[in-house]
Scaffold this active site. Structure first.
Site, short mmCIF file in Angstrom:
data_model
loop_
_atom_site.label_atom_id
_atom_site.label_comp_id
_atom_site.label_asym_id
_atom_site.label_seq_id
_atom_site.Cartn_x
_atom_site.Cartn_y
_atom_site.Cartn_z
N GLY A 199 0.84 -1.19 0.00
CA GLY A 199 0.00 0.00 0.00
C GLY A 199 0.87 1.25 0.00
O GLY A 199 0.55 2.25 -0.63
N THR A 200 2.00 1.16 0.69
CA THR A 200 2.93 2.28 0.74
C THR A 200 3.40 2.65 -0.67
O THR A 200 3.42 3.82 -1.06
CB THR A 200 4.13 1.91 1.63
OG1 THR A 200 3.63 1.64 2.95
CG2 THR A 200 5.17 3.02 1.68
N ASN A 222 -6.66 4.61 10.06
CA ASN A 222 -6.16 3.35 10.63
C ASN A 222 -6.09 3.39 12.16
O ASN A 222 -6.16 2.35 12.80
CB ASN A 222 -4.80 3.00 10.03
CG ASN A 222 -3.87 4.19 9.93
OD1 ASN A 222 -4.18 5.17 9.25
ND2 ASN A 222 -2.75 4.12 10.61
N GLN A 271 -7.83 0.42 4.68
CA GLN A 271 -8.54 -0.15 5.83
C GLN A 271 -9.98 -0.54 5.50
O GLN A 271 -10.70 -1.03 6.39
CB GLN A 271 -8.53 0.84 7.01
CG GLN A 271 -7.15 1.13 7.57
CD GLN A 271 -6.55 -0.09 8.29
OE1 GLN A 271 -7.25 -1.04 8.63
NE2 GLN A 271 -5.25 -0.06 8.53
N SER A 290 -4.46 -2.87 -0.06
CA SER A 290 -3.29 -3.66 0.33
C SER A 290 -3.76 -5.04 0.82
O SER A 290 -4.63 -5.13 1.69
CB SER A 290 -2.52 -2.93 1.44
OG SER A 290 -1.43 -3.71 1.86
N HIS A 343 -2.48 -7.49 2.68
CA HIS A 343 -2.32 -8.03 4.04
C HIS A 343 -3.27 -7.42 5.05
O HIS A 343 -3.33 -7.85 6.20
CB HIS A 343 -0.86 -7.94 4.50
CG HIS A 343 -0.41 -6.57 4.90
ND1 HIS A 343 -0.29 -6.17 6.21
CD2 HIS A 343 -0.04 -5.50 4.16
CE1 HIS A 343 0.15 -4.92 6.26
NE2 HIS A 343 0.30 -4.48 5.03
N THR A 384 9.39 -7.93 -12.11
CA THR A 384 8.61 -9.16 -12.21
C THR A 384 7.54 -9.20 -11.12
O THR A 384 7.84 -8.93 -9.95
CB THR A 384 9.54 -10.39 -12.12
OG1 THR A 384 10.46 -10.30 -13.21
CG2 THR A 384 8.77 -11.70 -12.21
N CYS A 402 7.58 5.00 19.54
CA CYS A 402 8.74 5.30 20.36
C CYS A 402 9.96 5.37 19.45
O CYS A 402 10.29 4.39 18.80
CB CYS A 402 8.91 4.17 21.36
SG CYS A 402 9.71 4.69 22.85
N1 PLP Z 1 -2.43 3.28 4.44
C1 PLP Z 1 -3.05 2.97 5.59
C2 PLP Z 1 -4.29 3.70 5.98
C3 PLP Z 1 -2.54 1.95 6.39
O1 PLP Z 1 -3.16 1.64 7.54
C4 PLP Z 1 -1.36 1.29 5.99
C5 PLP Z 1 -0.74 0.25 6.86
O2 PLP Z 1 -0.74 0.36 8.06
C6 PLP Z 1 -0.77 1.64 4.77
C7 PLP Z 1 -1.33 2.64 4.02
C8 PLP Z 1 0.47 0.97 4.28
O3 PLP Z 1 0.17 -0.25 3.67
P1 PLP Z 1 1.32 -1.37 3.48
O4 PLP Z 1 1.58 -1.96 4.83
O5 PLP Z 1 0.71 -2.34 2.51
O6 PLP Z 1 2.50 -0.68 2.91
#
Ligand code: PLP
Length: 358
Positions: free
Chosen positions: A68-69, A137, A165, A185, A187, A223, A308
């Site tokens: 997702g990042t 989140n 989310q 995402s 996971h 890939t 932290c």
């Molecule tokens: N965006 C939100 C709202 C998230 O909660 C998260 C993960 O905590 C991400 C993006 C990042 O996703 P990923 O862990 O697949 O990089």
């Protein structure tokens, strides 16, 4: 261990884990022309249709990424020349890939301030890209994405929505939301880590972030992670099963909130529309990090918005943006449930949490 951290990662669905393993052993590179390659290509394209179906998109507009990042980075960096505005409560994957961007404030319940957005838009000239998440989140607060889309589109701009989310928790359709780009995402929805997607609508195609190969129609070189993507597709097609269980999850979450309030807990954004599985609760006077560690020792996995770093507890930027006082922002933890969470597990959690109040 009782796992109450499903917004961080939710355990992989067993059917998905089996498929990921099978496809891993199957092998093949989707760019190869031989039979093994064609099979891998088919795996990829089936997953693309399954993910597209989840959000009402055109499969040709599903771009697979590794996280997702990465999808958020591609959305935010994919429109050079655009002025960027994001909400102040976005995930770091949005905030850190749009440094120098304008930030839209939120109210005390963590909802985007639409009037402030309108003013910010009025002060801009040239192309604009706005990024507002579907649901936060940390607090679970659901954002008025459709209303944001209307304002952004009236101004001729593009809207990106980080909807990581959402699946399995909220009904979601890219056309109903009005978003031009959407991040998912795997996971976070019962898939394996290593697969995610940036989905876009006609006319909102982002520039490539990774170059060096023709994969994903040259939108993302490298890939493809076919096993994880195949699992992502299956997880997307199973998200509806989780969604129908959310009324039950919400009832458990609300009972948990009542039990914690009765013992001195302060619920964050309780009056706002929130993800049905998420509860952000503060225990004034008890630093969030201490709570997370104490609960871990007692056998519960939860998380804190504050992080932290170098021995210093950093306040959650989300809770700070909501204007919460330090004793609340610094003592808030996040509990996130799944359809597998039981009333008995939550009763045990309440007992462990109550021991921290003494
Ligand atoms: N965006 C939100 C709202 C998230 O909660 C998260 C993960 O905590 C991400 C993006 C990042 O996703 P990923 O862990 O697949 O990089």
């Amino acid at each position: 261990m009782i796992y109450l951290d499903h917004n961080a990662t939710t355990p992989v669905n067993p059917a998905v884990a089996k498929l990921v393993g099978d496809v891993l052993i199957e092998g093949g590179n989707p760019s190869s022309v031989h039979g093994a390659g064609r099979l891998a290509r088919r795996r990829l394209e089936v997953a693309r249709e399954q993910v597209a179906l989840l959000v009402g998109a055109d499969p040709r507009h599903v771009l697979f990424t590794a996280s997702g990042t990465e999808a958020n980075n591609q959305a935010l960096r994919g429109f050079p020349g655009h002025t960027i505005l994001t909400s102040a409560i976005e995930h770091d994957a949005v905030l850190k890939s749009s440094e120098g961007a304008g930030r839209i404030p939120v109210d005390s319940l963590g909802r985007i301030d639409l009037e402030a957005l309108e003013k910010l838009l009025d002060g801009l000239s040239g192309p604009v890209l706005v990024s507002v998440m579907l649901a936060n989140n940390e607090t679970g607060v659901v954002q008025p994405v459709r209303a944001v889309a209307n304002l952004v589109h009236a101004r001729g701009g593009l809207l990106h929505c980080d909807a990581v989310q959402g699946p399995g928790r909220l009904p979601m359709d890219i056309r109903v939301l009005g978003a031009d780009l959407l991040t998912l995402s795997a996971h976070k929805m019962g898939g394996a880590p290593g697969a995610a997607a940036l989905i876009f609508r006609e006319g909102a195609e982002p520039a490539a972030l990774l170059r060096g190969g023709g994969q994903e129609r040259s939108r993302r070189a490298g890939t493809e992670n076919v096993p994880a993507i195949a699992g992502f597709g299956l997880a997307a097609s199973l998200a509806g099963e989780s969604l129908i269980l959310m009324t039950h999850v919400e009832a458990l979450r609300d009972q948990l909130a009542e039990d914690l309030k009765a013992r001195g807990g302060v619920i964050i954004a309780e009056e706002a529309e929130r993800l049905p599985n998420t509860l952000c609760v503060a225990l004034p006077g008890k630093p969030a990090e201490t709570q997370v560690m104490t609960l871990d020792l007692a056998g519960f996995a939860v998380s804190a918005g504050s992080a932290c770093s170098s021995g210093k507890v950093k306040r959650s930027h989300v809770l700070v943006a909501m204007g919460l006082p330090d004793e609340i922002a610094g003592s808030a933890i996040r509990l996130s449930l799944s359809p597998a969470t039981s009333a008995d597990e939550l009763a045990r959690f309440v007992a462990a949490w109550a021991r921290m109040t003494g």
